[in-house]
Design an enzyme around this catalytic site. Structure first.
Site, PDB file in Angstrom:
ATOM      1  N   GLY A  73       0.821  -1.210   0.000  1.00 54.31           N
ATOM      2  CA  GLY A  73       0.000   0.000   0.000  1.00 54.31           C
ATOM      3  C   GLY A  73       0.851   1.254   0.000  1.00 54.31           C
ATOM      4  O   GLY A  73       1.633   1.470   0.926  1.00 54.31           O
ATOM      5  N   GLY A 121      -0.418   4.327   0.053  1.00 55.63           N
ATOM      6  CA  GLY A 121      -1.281   5.431   0.484  1.00 55.63           C
ATOM      7  C   GLY A 121      -0.581   6.216   1.582  1.00 55.63           C
ATOM      8  O   GLY A 121       0.655   6.205   1.707  1.00 55.63           O
ATOM      9  N   PHE A 122      -1.368   6.876   2.431  1.00 63.52           N
ATOM     10  CA  PHE A 122      -0.777   7.732   3.458  1.00 63.52           C
ATOM     11  C   PHE A 122       0.112   6.939   4.416  1.00 63.52           C
ATOM     12  O   PHE A 122       1.198   7.375   4.771  1.00 63.52           O
ATOM     13  CB  PHE A 122      -1.878   8.448   4.246  1.00 63.52           C
ATOM     14  CG  PHE A 122      -2.498   9.575   3.472  1.00 63.52           C
ATOM     15  CD1 PHE A 122      -1.823  10.770   3.319  1.00 63.52           C
ATOM     16  CD2 PHE A 122      -3.744   9.440   2.892  1.00 63.52           C
ATOM     17  CE1 PHE A 122      -2.370  11.822   2.602  1.00 63.52           C
ATOM     18  CE2 PHE A 122      -4.307  10.486   2.179  1.00 63.52           C
ATOM     19  CZ  PHE A 122      -3.627  11.674   2.032  1.00 63.52           C
ATOM     20  N   GLY A 123      -0.368   5.774   4.868  1.00 64.52           N
ATOM     21  CA  GLY A 123       0.382   5.001   5.857  1.00 64.52           C
ATOM     22  C   GLY A 123       1.620   4.369   5.255  1.00 64.52           C
ATOM     23  O   GLY A 123       2.742   4.562   5.762  1.00 64.52           O
ATOM     24  N   VAL A 131      -1.826  -7.461  -4.376  1.00 64.69           N
ATOM     25  CA  VAL A 131      -1.586  -8.518  -3.383  1.00 64.69           C
ATOM     26  C   VAL A 131      -2.896  -9.257  -3.129  1.00 64.69           C
ATOM     27  O   VAL A 131      -3.959  -8.639  -2.994  1.00 64.69           O
ATOM     28  CB  VAL A 131      -1.031  -7.896  -2.078  1.00 64.69           C
ATOM     29  CG1 VAL A 131      -1.022  -8.907  -0.949  1.00 64.69           C
ATOM     30  CG2 VAL A 131       0.372  -7.356  -2.324  1.00 64.69           C
ATOM     31  N   GLU A 159     -18.759  17.806   1.948  1.00 63.78           N
ATOM     32  CA  GLU A 159     -17.937  18.496   0.947  1.00 63.78           C
ATOM     33  C   GLU A 159     -18.495  18.272  -0.457  1.00 63.78           C
ATOM     34  O   GLU A 159     -18.543  19.188  -1.280  1.00 63.78           O
ATOM     35  CB  GLU A 159     -16.485  18.019   1.062  1.00 63.78           C
ATOM     36  CG  GLU A 159     -15.860  18.540   2.354  1.00 63.78           C
ATOM     37  CD  GLU A 159     -14.473  18.001   2.687  1.00 63.78           C
ATOM     38  OE1 GLU A 159     -13.857  18.537   3.612  1.00 63.78           O
ATOM     39  OE2 GLU A 159     -14.014  17.045   2.036  1.00 63.78           O
ATOM     40  N   ASP A 175      -6.245   2.779   7.684  1.00 66.88           N
ATOM     41  CA  ASP A 175      -7.664   2.419   7.681  1.00 66.88           C
ATOM     42  C   ASP A 175      -7.913   0.933   7.868  1.00 66.88           C
ATOM     43  O   ASP A 175      -9.031   0.517   8.161  1.00 66.88           O
ATOM     44  CB  ASP A 175      -8.305   2.853   6.349  1.00 66.88           C
ATOM     45  CG  ASP A 175      -8.538   4.352   6.285  1.00 66.88           C
ATOM     46  OD1 ASP A 175      -8.151   5.060   7.231  1.00 66.88           O
ATOM     47  OD2 ASP A 175      -9.106   4.810   5.274  1.00 66.88           O
ATOM     48  N   ALA A 213      -6.261  10.513   7.520  1.00 69.24           N
ATOM     49  CA  ALA A 213      -4.888  10.515   7.009  1.00 69.24           C
ATOM     50  C   ALA A 213      -3.827  10.726   8.097  1.00 69.24           C
ATOM     51  O   ALA A 213      -2.808  10.022   8.091  1.00 69.24           O
ATOM     52  CB  ALA A 213      -4.765  11.569   5.909  1.00 69.24           C
TER      53      ALA A 213
HETATM   54  C1  LIG Z   1     -13.251  10.788  -0.424  1.00 70.84           C
HETATM   55  C2  LIG Z   1     -12.383  10.741   0.804  1.00 70.84           C
HETATM   56  C3  LIG Z   1     -12.143  11.913   1.513  1.00 70.84           C
HETATM   57  C4  LIG Z   1     -11.360  11.892   2.665  1.00 70.84           C
HETATM   58  N1  LIG Z   1     -11.109  13.065   3.313  1.00 70.84           N
HETATM   59  C5  LIG Z   1     -10.263  13.078   4.362  1.00 70.84           C
HETATM   60  C6  LIG Z   1      -9.906  14.305   5.008  1.00 70.84           C
HETATM   61  O1  LIG Z   1     -10.392  15.365   4.644  1.00 70.84           O
HETATM   62  N2  LIG Z   1      -9.024  14.254   6.041  1.00 70.84           N
HETATM   63  C7  LIG Z   1      -8.459  13.075   6.471  1.00 70.84           C
HETATM   64  O2  LIG Z   1      -7.627  13.081   7.370  1.00 70.84           O
HETATM   65  N3  LIG Z   1      -8.799  11.893   5.899  1.00 70.84           N
HETATM   66  C8  LIG Z   1      -9.676  11.874   4.849  1.00 70.84           C
HETATM   67  N4  LIG Z   1      -9.994  10.679   4.248  1.00 70.84           N
HETATM   68  C9  LIG Z   1      -9.488   9.425   4.829  1.00 70.84           C
HETATM   69  C10 LIG Z   1      -8.043   9.175   4.430  1.00 70.84           C
HETATM   70  O3  LIG Z   1      -7.878   9.348   3.051  1.00 70.84           O
HETATM   71  C11 LIG Z   1      -7.684   7.766   4.872  1.00 70.84           C
HETATM   72  O4  LIG Z   1      -7.837   7.664   6.259  1.00 70.84           O
HETATM   73  C12 LIG Z   1      -6.248   7.425   4.491  1.00 70.84           C
HETATM   74  O5  LIG Z   1      -6.106   7.434   3.085  1.00 70.84           O
HETATM   75  C13 LIG Z   1      -5.848   6.068   5.044  1.00 70.84           C
HETATM   76  O6  LIG Z   1      -4.543   5.789   4.653  1.00 70.84           O
HETATM   77  P1  LIG Z   1      -4.093   4.273   4.372  1.00 70.84           P
HETATM   78  O7  LIG Z   1      -2.643   4.337   4.101  1.00 70.84           O
HETATM   79  O8  LIG Z   1      -4.611   3.408   5.443  1.00 70.84           O
HETATM   80  O9  LIG Z   1      -4.900   3.860   3.067  1.00 70.84           O
HETATM   81  P2  LIG Z   1      -4.938   4.521   1.626  1.00 70.84           P
HETATM   82  O10 LIG Z   1      -4.415   5.909   1.628  1.00 70.84           O
HETATM   83  O11 LIG Z   1      -6.318   4.291   1.123  1.00 70.84           O
HETATM   84  O12 LIG Z   1      -3.925   3.649   0.784  1.00 70.84           O
HETATM   85  C14 LIG Z   1      -4.130   2.295   0.524  1.00 70.84           C
HETATM   86  C15 LIG Z   1      -3.227   1.898  -0.624  1.00 70.84           C
HETATM   87  O13 LIG Z   1      -3.211   0.493  -0.698  1.00 70.84           O
HETATM   88  C16 LIG Z   1      -3.309   0.096  -2.040  1.00 70.84           C
HETATM   89  N5  LIG Z   1      -3.905  -1.243  -2.061  1.00 70.84           N
HETATM   90  C17 LIG Z   1      -5.100  -1.596  -1.551  1.00 70.84           C
HETATM   91  N6  LIG Z   1      -5.296  -2.909  -1.708  1.00 70.84           N
HETATM   92  C18 LIG Z   1      -4.204  -3.397  -2.326  1.00 70.84           C
HETATM   93  C19 LIG Z   1      -3.811  -4.699  -2.773  1.00 70.84           C
HETATM   94  N7  LIG Z   1      -4.601  -5.761  -2.601  1.00 70.84           N
HETATM   95  N8  LIG Z   1      -2.613  -4.831  -3.379  1.00 70.84           N
HETATM   96  C20 LIG Z   1      -1.800  -3.759  -3.578  1.00 70.84           C
HETATM   97  N9  LIG Z   1      -2.130  -2.514  -3.179  1.00 70.84           N
HETATM   98  C21 LIG Z   1      -3.297  -2.334  -2.558  1.00 70.84           C
HETATM   99  C22 LIG Z   1      -4.185   1.163  -2.677  1.00 70.84           C
HETATM  100  O14 LIG Z   1      -3.980   1.229  -4.080  1.00 70.84           O
HETATM  101  C23 LIG Z   1      -3.717   2.415  -1.955  1.00 70.84           C
HETATM  102  O15 LIG Z   1      -2.673   3.062  -2.646  1.00 70.84           O
HETATM  103  C24 LIG Z   1     -10.803  10.671   3.100  1.00 70.84           C
HETATM  104  C25 LIG Z   1     -11.057   9.489   2.400  1.00 70.84           C
HETATM  105  C26 LIG Z   1     -11.836   9.534   1.261  1.00 70.84           C
HETATM  106  C27 LIG Z   1     -12.085   8.262   0.488  1.00 70.84           C
END
Ligand SMILES: Cc1cc2nc3c(=O)[nH]c(=O)nc-3n(C[C@H](O)[C@H](O)[C@H](O)COP(=O)(O)OP(=O)(O)OC[C@H]3O[C@@H](n4cnc5c(N)ncnc54)[C@H](O)[C@@H]3O)c2cc1C
Length: 439
Positions: free
Chosen positions: A16, A18-20, A84, A175, A304, A320
């Site tokens: 992943g 994403g943010f984490g 994955v 929003e 998340d 995030a």
């Molecule tokens: C529309 C929207 C608005 C939001 N607004 C806010 C806000 O204003 N403020 C705030 O703090 N938070 C906000 N959030 C929440 C925030 O975006 C999440 O809490 C944050 O992205 C979580 O980070 P993460 O690293 O857990 O997951 P994510 O950032 O979702 O990253 C997950 C990553 O894992 C990858 N992935 C997933 N499954 C697989 C797999 N099987 N194999 C390979 N890769 C995979 C994905 O492609 C992605 O890149 C919002 C979320 C959404 C959807």
């Protein structure tokens, strides 16, 4: 750290970007680990601004950056584009499309996806917002609704096309509803001849008695009033009982609408299933205080996908800052372990909550500071520009916002992918392909 080594460095696999996951990978740069970051997308996405892509305020590239571009220069890190599908904890291998990737430490940061509370069939009629594809799909549906209304001679159908229902009164729903209202009432106002876009109905439906339940009652009331001033009808205490191509049912009440947007619930990614770990009702893996999985001290789950608790026992929110802080913490914990030290437990530092309503209002709750209106919006804007990745994106987004603030215009009003799909998908949504699922 020294580049010379007598034995291989420990292998850290992060799933992943994403943010984490990305913050963990960045914090491990220049450390004595061989890092592999796997993501099924080639880009990191700034999800908080997705709603602006869906409502034609920004373009996809303004809020997404290629992962290789962000960490490609980290010499100890390899980026892998792959999906994955499982984890073999006994052999310490991650299972991707065509191969297995061995790890010494594993960090699962695969996020979450939409949840329809057991009504997955609603996904076709009420798409959610999680990926770039979701956002461009919603943008197409919203803009197409006005185009079709312009050509529609039947008054009832025209009204249905110009009704937009957003389900869920959290930050995303608020929003989204505010942005659609401004699109209809400002940016599109003079563009059509047969219809007046200012007459569009935007309805925000929330089952709870107020919107933005994580904010104080006063701020949530301010947000509701701001939405109403923009022309959004806010329906509180209203639970959705059915969604179809004809509209939304709220118990005995039916709202005819061709565009329905789902912002009501999320479910964690499949990481819990891959590990056979204990999860909560939202599918989040119950992790220990150091974010490791019980029984697997070498496996961490963050963001998340994790059900992590604060010292007082409360559940950390799916936002995030939590994911980013957890990513950085994992790097510190791994460095501590490699040095034979015991890492401190993860402790979340709460910097507050922000949500925007339209192009010039927001609500901000930072500790004892509770503000709303224009200055809150300035704070919201600065924070979002600051946290975007890359100077180009920061510059373009700031410029875009300044431009649309002055002109009320939304520059990304492009209907793309029109002929790849059915032109009449609003009348025959069974022909719409199911939306992509993140997480
Ligand atoms: C529309 C929207 C608005 C939001 N607004 C806010 C806000 O204003 N403020 C705030 O703090 N938070 C906000 N959030 C929440 C925030 O975006 C999440 O809490 C944050 O992205 C979580 O980070 P993460 O690293 O857990 O997951 P994510 O950032 O979702 O990253 C997950 C990553 O894992 C990858 N992935 C997933 N499954 C697989 C797999 N099987 N194999 C390979 N890769 C995979 C994905 O492609 C992605 O890149 C919002 C979320 C959404 C959807």
């Amino acid at each position: 750290m020294s580049e010379t080594r007598s034995e291989p460095h420990p292998r850290v696999v992060i799933v992943g970007g994403g943010f984490g996951g990305l913050s963990a990978a960045k914090a491990l740069a220049k450390q004595t680990f061989d890092v592999t970051l796997i993501d099924r997308n080639n880009h990191h996405l700034f999800q908080p601004l997705l709603y602006q892509v869906a409502t034609a305020g920004l373009s996809p590239a303004d809020i997404a950056s290629p992962i290789r571009g962000i960490i490609g220069s980290q010499r100890n890190t390899t980026v892998m584009l792959a999906e994955v599908s499982g984890v073999d904890t006994a052999r310490k291998e991650v299972i991707t499309d065509g191969r297995r990737v061995a790890y010494d430490y594993l960090v699962l940061a695969t996020g979450a996806r939409h949840a329809y509370f057991g009504h997955d069939d609603w996904a076709t009629f009420a798409p959610g917002l999680k990926t770039i594809d979701d956002a461009t799909y919603l943008r197409r549906r919203i803009l197409l609704a006005f185009e079709r209304a312009e050509n529609e001679t039947d008054e009832e159908e025209r009204r249905r096309l110009m009704t937009f229902v957003v389900i869920g009164g959290g930050p995303t729903g608020v929003e989204m509803a505010g942005a659609i209202a401004e699109l209809a009432k400002r940016a599109l106002a003079a563009d059509f001849r047969s219809i007046d876009p200012r007459g569009a109905r935007i309805i925000l439906v929330e089952a709870a008695p107020r919107v933005l339940t994580s904010f104080t009652e006063t701020l949530s009331d301010t947000a509701r009033r701001s939405l109403e001033q923009l022309g959004v009808q806010v329906r509180l205490g209203a639970a959705v009982t059915d969604c179809s191509c004809e509209g939304v049912r709220l118990g005995g009440d039916f709202i005819p609408a061709r565009t329905i947007i789902w912002a009501a619930g999320v479910m964690a990614s499949s990481a819990g299933r891959w590990l056979g770990a204990e999860t909560d009702r939202a599918g989040r893996v119950k992790v220990r205080a150091d974010l490791s999985v019980p029984g697997h001290p070498e496996v961490f789950v963050i963001g998340d996908t994790a059900a992590a608790t604060a010292p007082d026992g409360s559940m950390l929110p799916g936002i995030a800052p939590v994911a980013k802080q957890q990513g950085r913490y994992i790097a510190r914990a791994l460095i501590a372990r490699s040095e034979g030290r015991t890492a401190e437990v993860f402790c979340y530092r709460d910097y507050g909550l922000l949500a925007t309503i339209g192009r010039s209002r927001a609500v901000v709750q930072i500790g004892g500071l509770h503000i709303s209106g224009f200055f809150a919006w300035v704070l919201w804007s600065v924070a979002h520009v600051y946290f975007l990745i890359g100077f180009r994106n920061r510059f373009i987004v700031a410029l875009n916002w300044a431009w649309s603030y002055i002109t009320f215009q939304r520059g990304s009003r492009l209907i793309t992918g029109l002929y790849a799909r059915q032109l009449d998908d609003m009348r025959q949504p069974e022909r719409i392909e199911p939306r992509s699922k993140a997480g």
